[in-house]
Design an enzyme around this catalytic site. Structure first.
Site, PDB file in Angstrom:
ATOM      1  CB  CYS A  23       1.672  -9.189   5.895  1.00 48.50           C
ATOM      2  SG  CYS A  23       0.966  -7.415   5.633  1.00 48.50           S
TER       3      CYS A  23
ATOM      4  CB  CYS B 224       2.756  -7.806   2.925  1.00 50.90           C
ATOM      5  SG  CYS B 224       3.271  -6.535   4.689  1.00 50.90           S
TER       6      CYS B 224
END
Length: 104
Positions: free
Chosen positions: A29, A32
């Site tokens: 991600c 993230c």
């Protein structure tokens, strides 16, 4: 410092009753990975007020299901073992700091 926890250690941390800022994330991600240094910085600033942890949703899918995490990054705050706030998506440092301050 942000500690990486698995399901068992996360459940143990909740039982301790401390204020916990939990970053639910995954290695693939992009947002993230952008949030990680923000959380690391904030963990140092708030070291005396909250414990910062991160949980990989791919490695701990049971926690993702339990907390109905559909999008990541997902930052959740817990007090006395109870979920009190949730922020989904990347947030810059100032916005994340505001989220934490509002829920401390």
């Amino acid at each position: 410092m942000v500690k990486e926890l698995d399901t068992a250690s996360f459940c143990e941390a909740l039982k301790e009753g401390k204020t916990i800022v939990a970053d639910f994330w995954a290695t693939w991600c992009g947002p993230c990975r952008m949030l990680a240094p923000v959380m690391e910085t904030l963990s140092e600033e708030y070291a005396d007020k909250a414990e910062f942890v991160k949980v990989d949703v791919d490695e701990n899918p049971d926690l993702a299901r339990e907390y109905s995490i559909m999008s990541i990054p997902c930052v959740m705050m817990f007090k006395n073992g109870e979920l009190i706030a949730k922020n989904v998506g990347f947030a810059p440092k100032d916005a994340m700091k505001e989220f934490i301050d509002k829920n401390l």
